[in-house]
Design an enzyme around this catalytic site. Structure first.
Site, PDB file in Angstrom:
ATOM      1  N   LYS A  22      40.844  38.636  34.131  1.00 29.67           N
ATOM      2  CA  LYS A  22      40.341  40.230  34.554  1.00 29.67           C
ATOM      3  C   LYS A  22      41.994  39.726  36.177  1.00 29.67           C
ATOM      4  CE  LYS A  22      37.704  40.017  38.001  1.00 29.67           C
ATOM      5  NZ  LYS A  22      37.308  41.169  39.282  1.00 29.67           N
ATOM      6  N   ASN A  23      42.014  39.174  36.779  1.00 31.98           N
ATOM      7  CA  ASN A  23      42.460  38.905  38.105  1.00 31.98           C
ATOM      8  C   ASN A  23      44.094  38.633  37.537  1.00 31.98           C
ATOM      9  OD1 ASN A  23      40.220  38.959  39.440  1.00 31.98           O
ATOM     10  ND2 ASN A  23      40.183  36.915  39.958  1.00 31.98           N
ATOM     11  N   ARG A 101      38.730  46.486  45.327  1.00 35.23           N
ATOM     12  CA  ARG A 101      39.605  46.092  45.709  1.00 35.23           C
ATOM     13  C   ARG A 101      41.785  46.355  45.589  1.00 35.23           C
ATOM     14  NH1 ARG A 101      39.027  44.835  50.512  1.00 35.23           N
ATOM     15  NH2 ARG A 101      40.775  44.422  51.387  1.00 35.23           N
ATOM     16  N   CYS A 125      33.926  44.610  46.836  1.00 36.85           N
ATOM     17  CA  CYS A 125      32.385  43.865  46.484  1.00 36.85           C
ATOM     18  C   CYS A 125      32.277  43.533  48.059  1.00 36.85           C
ATOM     19  CB  CYS A 125      32.228  42.706  46.042  1.00 36.85           C
ATOM     20  SG  CYS A 125      33.506  41.553  46.076  1.00 36.85           S
ATOM     21  N   ARG A 130      38.742  41.869  53.596  1.00 36.15           N
ATOM     22  CA  ARG A 130      40.409  41.603  52.748  1.00 36.15           C
ATOM     23  C   ARG A 130      40.650  42.322  53.275  1.00 36.15           C
ATOM     24  NH1 ARG A 130      38.612  39.774  46.747  1.00 36.15           N
ATOM     25  NH2 ARG A 130      37.307  41.146  47.079  1.00 36.15           N
ATOM     26  N   VAL A 132      44.355  44.370  54.105  1.00 36.53           N
ATOM     27  CA  VAL A 132      45.505  44.956  53.611  1.00 36.53           C
ATOM     28  C   VAL A 132      47.321  44.764  54.372  1.00 36.53           C
ATOM     29  CG1 VAL A 132      44.715  45.610  51.494  1.00 36.53           C
ATOM     30  CG2 VAL A 132      45.662  46.426  53.692  1.00 36.53           C
ATOM     31  N   ASP A 133      46.729  44.147  55.331  1.00 36.15           N
ATOM     32  CA  ASP A 133      47.491  44.659  56.688  1.00 36.15           C
ATOM     33  C   ASP A 133      48.831  43.692  56.264  1.00 36.15           C
ATOM     34  OD1 ASP A 133      45.744  42.319  57.446  1.00 36.15           O
ATOM     35  OD2 ASP A 133      47.150  41.835  59.340  1.00 36.15           O
ATOM     36  N   ASP A 315      36.327  31.452  43.730  1.00 32.90           N
ATOM     37  CA  ASP A 315      35.455  32.029  42.504  1.00 32.90           C
ATOM     38  C   ASP A 315      34.565  31.679  42.046  1.00 32.90           C
ATOM     39  OD1 ASP A 315      36.301  34.839  43.373  1.00 32.90           O
ATOM     40  OD2 ASP A 315      38.399  34.959  41.750  1.00 32.90           O
ATOM     41  N   ILE A 337      37.525  30.493  52.065  1.00 33.68           N
ATOM     42  CA  ILE A 337      38.638  31.961  51.773  1.00 33.68           C
ATOM     43  C   ILE A 337      37.447  32.982  51.851  1.00 33.68           C
ATOM     44  CG2 ILE A 337      39.558  32.720  50.101  1.00 33.68           C
ATOM     45  CD1 ILE A 337      40.356  30.034  49.708  1.00 33.68           C
ATOM     46  N   ARG A 407      31.801  43.850  36.175  1.00 34.24           N
ATOM     47  CA  ARG A 407      32.998  43.374  36.723  1.00 34.24           C
ATOM     48  C   ARG A 407      34.432  42.246  36.230  1.00 34.24           C
ATOM     49  NH1 ARG A 407      33.022  43.005  42.504  1.00 34.24           N
ATOM     50  NH2 ARG A 407      35.299  43.352  42.059  1.00 34.24           N
TER      51      ARG A 407
END
Length: 432
Positions: A22-23, A101, A125, A130, A132-133, A315, A337, A407
């Site tokens: 998926k990722n 995301r 989620c 998390r 995005v900067d 994960d 994480i 998902r």
């Protein structure tokens, strides 16, 4: 909302096919925006997040054509043609981006090819912030002008992005993927230092190379990209899902079963297989994948710490916690994480698990047997950890709010039932 009901206590025995990651797929799909030619992706999993990304790309003007099924042995995924020849919008709207995301991964490709992008700040989620900067600061180093306006990232390049030397202050998978795609069409050389080394990042890089990109250092912490004028058509098969592999490996171990994971790759799984072996499970490579054998094992506790790849993946943390709740002795799990990633703990405790959380660490003291209960899923990996616990528990477990599960896991009830699990989905109203 759908629920999943499990009558536990049955050791799993049989074969489980492993699908495409998926990722990896969620990064590969936006890569189609980098070229007007068709990108064909094989072994694409059939998941809610993939559908969300497909919907987002469609509203940009990407033409999607389902082109049959592809697979590895008993593992079977979809083949999808993606054509971004006629992009009609460079805006990624809130209504779509808020659901996932990974939607922010359209930012780099849109900016690189069209010189502009307007992308909603992502949702997703609830396992912690998390930001995005890191993506935005790196794109600014490449010459992009970026402002935040009404919840949107508004970016302009004024021509081609410029090569730059980017040092990420911390490892970011999404940031590495966004910059990797953007740099392929940049002017000159881009160096990404402290790049994420996850197999999904490497999978994206190999796909980009198949499309004509010039990338060195794939799989290492330093990526060098020589920008090219254009990319071209390619056909690429998505890497097997190491998290799905790990999840079903835990399913075999927690039920003290014997399962072959067809399509799995050992080289993607070393940190997870080491932990499972330390716990007492037996793992062997087979011609078709991996075999996980725990029918004669005494599962014992161990300590783990989540880390960026090649360390133990965050994960897989919730799934391992479920297993360790049934192990002999005490274990410590340290999450480095994401914050808020112990939300499954109260639900596991409802099933009789003995867990104490101290900040970023959890002490797990194994019990002889978990007990079935009504529990509620809070995020994707938490939901599957509760299913794993239910497989091992005495009596009936009902996992509520399993829309999270869809998902990231395809046909989970069918795959487990084929190995003897007493599991069924109870249909309810559709979830938003």
């Amino acid at each position: 909302m759908d629920r999943i009901r499990i009558h536990g206590g049955v050791p799993l025995k049989g074969i489980i096919p492993i699908g495409g990651a998926k990722n990896a797929a969620l990064a590969l799909m936006p890569a189609c925006l980098l070229t007007e030619d068709t990108l064909t992706l094989a072994n694409l999993p059939h998941l809610a997040d993939i559908a969300t990304m497909a919907n987002l790309l469609t509203q940009h003007g990407v033409a999607l054509t389902l082109n049959g099924e592809s697979g590895n042995g008993d593992a079977c995924g979809r083949t999808l043609d993606l054509s971004a020849a006629n992009i009609t919008s460079t805006t990624a709207p809130y209504d779509l981006v808020r659901k996932m995301r990974a939607s922010v991964l359209v930012l780099g490709p849109l900016l690189a090819r069209f010189g502009q992008a307007r992308v909603s700040l992502p949702g997703g989620c609830a396992i912690g912030t998390r930001p995005v900067d890191l993506h935005l600061k790196a794109l600014e180093q490449m010459g992009a002008r970026i402002v935040l306006d009404g919840g949107y990232i508004v970016a302009e390049a004024g021509g081609r992005l410029k090569g730059a030397h980017i040092i990420f202050p911390q490892v970011t998978v999404g940031g590495t993927e966004n910059l990797l795609m953007a740099a392929t069409l940049g002017d000159g050389e881009t160096v990404i230092a402290n790049a994420a080394r996850e197999p999904e990042v490497a999978d994206l890089a190999y796909c980009l190379v198949a499309m004509g990109a010039k990338i060195e250092g794939i799989g290492t912490g330093t990526l060098r990209i020589q920008g090219v004028e254009r990319l071209h058509a390619a056909r690429y098969s998505v890497v097997p899902d190491r998290i799905e592999t790990g999840t079903y490996a835990v399913a075999a171990a927690i039920t003290r079963g014997d399962v072959e994971l067809v399509g799995a790759r050992f080289d993607l799984m070393e940190s997870v297989t080491k932990v499972l072996t330390d716990c007492g499970a037996e793992i062997q490579e087979t011609p078709r994948g991996l075999r996980v054998k725990a029918d004669a094992a005494e599962i014992t506790g161990t300590d783990i710490m989540t880390e960026p790849y090649p360390g133990f993946p965050t994960d897989m943390q919730a799934q391992l916690m479920a297993l360790l709740a049934t192990a002999k002795g005490a274990s410590m799990i340290t999450e480095t994480i994401f914050e808020n990633r112990f939300m499954h703990v109260p639900e596991l405790m409802r099933m009789g698990a003995r867990i104490n959380v101290h900040g970023a660490s959890a002490i797990v003291r194994g019990v002889p047997r978990l007990s079935g209960a009504q529990v509620m899923a809070t995020d994707l990996r938490a939901s599957v950890s509760l299913i794993l616990a239910g497989l091992a528990a005495e009596g009936e477990t009902v996992v509520n709010r399993v829309y999270h599960l869809d998902r990231g896991y395809e046909r989970v009830e069918e795959k487990l039932a084929a190995c003897g699990a007493r599991i069924e989905r109870i249909k309810g109203e559709a979830a938003e």
